[in-house]
Scaffold this motif. Sequence first.
Motif, PDB file in Angstrom:
ATOM      1  N   GLN A  69      20.617  51.209  58.285  1.00 13.73           N
ATOM      2  CA  GLN A  69      21.962  51.752  58.136  1.00 13.73           C
ATOM      3  C   GLN A  69      22.703  50.974  57.040  1.00 13.73           C
ATOM      4  N   TRP A  70      22.934  51.634  55.884  1.00  9.56           N
ATOM      5  CA  TRP A  70      23.634  50.978  54.785  1.00  9.56           C
ATOM      6  C   TRP A  70      25.119  51.243  54.890  1.00  9.56           C
ATOM      7  N   PRO A  71      25.928  50.281  54.458  1.00  4.88           N
ATOM      8  CA  PRO A  71      27.386  50.474  54.541  1.00  4.88           C
ATOM      9  C   PRO A  71      27.823  51.710  53.753  1.00  4.88           C
ATOM     10  N   VAL A  72      28.765  52.431  54.314  1.00  6.96           N
ATOM     11  CA  VAL A  72      29.327  53.593  53.626  1.00  6.96           C
ATOM     12  C   VAL A  72      30.285  53.095  52.543  1.00  6.96           C
ATOM     13  N   TYR A  73      30.158  53.650  51.331  1.00 12.12           N
ATOM     14  CA  TYR A  73      31.044  53.201  50.258  1.00 12.12           C
ATOM     15  C   TYR A  73      31.915  54.359  49.766  1.00 12.12           C
ATOM     16  N   ARG A  74      32.980  53.983  49.076  1.00 10.72           N
ATOM     17  CA  ARG A  74      33.888  54.971  48.498  1.00 10.72           C
ATOM     18  C   ARG A  74      34.494  54.382  47.235  1.00 10.72           C
ATOM     19  N   ARG A  75      35.068  55.231  46.401  1.00 11.46           N
ATOM     20  CA  ARG A  75      35.787  54.761  45.217  1.00 11.46           C
ATOM     21  C   ARG A  75      37.267  54.673  45.551  1.00 11.46           C
ATOM     22  N   ALA A  76      37.901  53.611  45.041  1.00 11.16           N
ATOM     23  CA  ALA A  76      39.328  53.435  45.291  1.00 11.16           C
ATOM     24  C   ALA A  76      39.914  52.523  44.226  1.00 11.16           C
ATOM     25  N   ALA A  77      41.207  52.701  43.974  1.00  7.90           N
ATOM     26  CA  ALA A  77      41.925  51.812  43.060  1.00  7.90           C
ATOM     27  C   ALA A  77      42.242  50.513  43.795  1.00  7.90           C
ATOM     28  N   ARG A  78      41.789  49.407  43.273  1.00  7.97           N
ATOM     29  CA  ARG A  78      41.991  48.119  43.909  1.00  7.97           C
ATOM     30  C   ARG A  78      42.380  47.075  42.869  1.00  7.97           C
ATOM     31  N   THR A  79      43.249  46.147  43.305  1.00  4.36           N
ATOM     32  CA  THR A  79      43.556  44.982  42.489  1.00  4.36           C
ATOM     33  C   THR A  79      42.616  43.873  42.914  1.00  4.36           C
ATOM     34  N   VAL A  80      41.769  43.444  41.982  1.00  6.12           N
ATOM     35  CA  VAL A  80      40.755  42.430  42.266  1.00  6.12           C
ATOM     36  C   VAL A  80      41.274  41.080  41.771  1.00  6.12           C
ATOM     37  N   VAL A  81      41.282  40.100  42.651  1.00  6.93           N
ATOM     38  CA  VAL A  81      41.748  38.751  42.324  1.00  6.93           C
ATOM     39  C   VAL A  81      40.583  37.786  42.513  1.00  6.93           C
ATOM     40  N   VAL A  82      40.273  37.047  41.455  1.00 11.87           N
ATOM     41  CA  VAL A  82      39.185  36.064  41.500  1.00 11.87           C
ATOM     42  C   VAL A  82      39.790  34.670  41.366  1.00 11.87           C
ATOM     43  N   VAL A  83      39.445  33.790  42.289  1.00 16.96           N
ATOM     44  CA  VAL A  83      39.964  32.418  42.346  1.00 16.96           C
ATOM     45  C   VAL A  83      38.825  31.449  42.091  1.00 16.96           C
ATOM     46  N   ASP A  84      39.065  30.491  41.191  1.00 18.32           N
ATOM     47  CA  ASP A  84      38.019  29.521  40.851  1.00 18.32           C
ATOM     48  C   ASP A  84      38.595  28.111  40.888  1.00 18.32           C
ATOM     49  N   GLU A 118      46.765  46.270  32.634  1.00 10.31           N
ATOM     50  CA  GLU A 118      46.943  47.232  33.730  1.00 10.31           C
ATOM     51  C   GLU A 118      47.708  46.612  34.887  1.00 10.31           C
ATOM     52  N   VAL A 119      47.460  45.344  35.173  1.00 11.87           N
ATOM     53  CA  VAL A 119      48.216  44.649  36.214  1.00 11.87           C
ATOM     54  C   VAL A 119      49.654  44.434  35.757  1.00 11.87           C
ATOM     55  N   ARG A 126      42.274  28.250  39.031  1.00  9.26           N
ATOM     56  CA  ARG A 126      42.575  29.229  37.973  1.00  9.26           C
ATOM     57  C   ARG A 126      42.272  30.602  38.555  1.00  9.26           C
ATOM     58  N   ILE A 127      43.144  31.551  38.277  1.00 10.54           N
ATOM     59  CA  ILE A 127      43.068  32.861  38.937  1.00 10.54           C
ATOM     60  C   ILE A 127      43.139  33.964  37.888  1.00 10.54           C
ATOM     61  N   GLY A 128      42.307  34.969  38.032  1.00 11.81           N
ATOM     62  CA  GLY A 128      42.341  36.166  37.202  1.00 11.81           C
ATOM     63  C   GLY A 128      42.514  37.398  38.063  1.00 11.81           C
ATOM     64  N   ALA A 129      43.208  38.423  37.518  1.00 12.53           N
ATOM     65  CA  ALA A 129      43.444  39.645  38.299  1.00 12.53           C
ATOM     66  C   ALA A 129      43.371  40.869  37.385  1.00 12.53           C
ATOM     67  N   HIS A 130      42.778  41.933  37.912  1.00  7.62           N
ATOM     68  CA  HIS A 130      42.661  43.199  37.191  1.00  7.62           C
ATOM     69  C   HIS A 130      42.709  44.321  38.214  1.00  7.62           C
ATOM     70  N   VAL A 131      43.304  45.443  37.844  1.00  2.87           N
ATOM     71  CA  VAL A 131      43.332  46.615  38.726  1.00  2.87           C
ATOM     72  C   VAL A 131      42.478  47.706  38.097  1.00  2.87           C
ATOM     73  N   ALA A 132      41.614  48.319  38.906  1.00  2.65           N
ATOM     74  CA  ALA A 132      40.697  49.330  38.390  1.00  2.65           C
ATOM     75  C   ALA A 132      40.158  50.172  39.529  1.00  2.65           C
TER      76      ALA A 132
END
Length: 594
Positions: free
Chosen positions: A9-24, A147-148, A107-113
Amino acid sequence: MTATQPEAQWPVYRRAARTVVVVDVVESVRLIEQNEEDTVRRWQAFVGEVVTQLLPQHGGRLVKSLGDGLMVEFAAVPSAIQCAIAMQSTIAKANQSRRRDECLYLRIGAHVADVIVDELDIYGSGVNLAARLTTLAGPGEIVVSAEVRDALTDGLDAEIEDLGDCYLKHVQQPVRVYRVGEPGDASVLGSAADPEALLPTVAVIPFRARVDDAEHAVLGDVLADEVIGGLSQSPHLHVISRLSTSAFRDRAASLPDISRPLGVRYVLSGSYHLVGAKVRLSIELADANTQRTLWAATLGALTNDVLAGDDPMVPQIVAEVGSAIVARELHRGATSPLPTLESCTLLMGATALMHRASFREFDRARQMLEHLADRHRRQPQAHAWLGKWHVLRVVQGWTLDKTRETQLAQASVQRALDADASCGLALAIGGLIQAYLKKDLAEARRHYEAALACNPNESLAWLFTSTLHSYQGEGALAGAAAQRALRLSPLDPLKYFFDSLAATAVLSSGDYEHAIELAQRSLKANRTHTSTYRSLAIAQVLGGHVDEARETVNALVKLEPELTVQGFIDRYPGQVSTQVQAYAQALRMAGLPA
């Protein structure tokens, strides 16, 4: 696979607009080598606070913990940036008792897509771009994509600084990036001694839909815009422009949260829902200082009648709100909005796109406005905004044929005035054409005075009037008009343009330090607006900061290498004023070629 083995059973996926935040974590390898156990313990404590407190507060989801970093995602951009700022604040507090070489810096980066989302992870090129943006951030910094930035209100959601176009590893084209930080005190009002500050100020917040309905989501903006148009007819009120109040659309903001950045005392807000062909609106007027409701009502009308201006609901709101604020009946004034929701959606989208720095989006705004103008030839709004579009094209340097753009701008404004001779927006833009493109200051003054006679709260008319006074050496009047414009539109998407022109106005009054402050604030939001650099360099020289002025001119000539002092004189609308030679000499002292 045998008959007895269960199918995976594989996870069900969908497309959606999300703001992705990466923290390093900065220099995580060195910190681990220095004290492995202590570093891991502190990082785990931070991640625990993020997961249990910050993400639930801001509606975020932890996608993955990377050992020395995190990836989180949000449905809304403002919430994502608020959480990123909170993360930096949380780690800074944890560092207070530590030596500098022991501190954990993020340090943090963010993009919405549009990304692929499942219950375990998120995927797509937008995720990769967010990670690449992180590499541009310094210790304690947050770097975001254009975009952000477009989804944020400068000074309300965050302090925003334009970093220009940057190259990222494995990304072919340069990416426009911005640095964001915690918003400061967003005070926008002038001196309390200003007589205009004695007038009551009101903000009309876009009305909220009680049921999530994308097809009719714009109706709340249309209704609020009608009320703003009616209230703006009164010379006894300051009415904040819709471009500023729309920053609070769909926000769960308290009265103080609204009143502080807008500089208002009275707030009109409410909600609506549709029942068949009817709209039912529940609204209230509140005093933000006392947080008391002064007036409330529930009203209903046929949606099409409201949009066509044939229903008394909006004039009733205008009259009763005006009476509650100033204890006298407001002058009723009807507006003529585009008659369908679809057209209103196009108009609002076009006015937003034309304020952006991308030429592709700027040209898309022209296409939308031309489509609207053709569909609604007897409505002034689309024609007036098209006139401003042509002026902005010259201002941005996106045309080599100034004469043709001038003709097209004038034709658009004339069509707007043919449709409605009292359209304040069209009259203000007509004055801008006369002053900036034709250098006929007397005719520009007549346009601005006519615009303000029709609408005393037309912020663009006050802004353009301030520059007219500055071109004619009327410094005190220029400064007063600039303050009025900034007060009427404190959160305009084109805020950098307001600050830039206000700097020009204040410069003529001799307040060089304030002019420098306004120009630097404008450049912080948009580093490609060349006229701001000119005003800044002049103010710096006249204020005794010659070395800084030389740095400003160096930045200016990189953007406009053909500019000379004589070119500035030829371009300056106030060529007959006594100050033009002083300004020219200041630019010479700053190093601009003769």
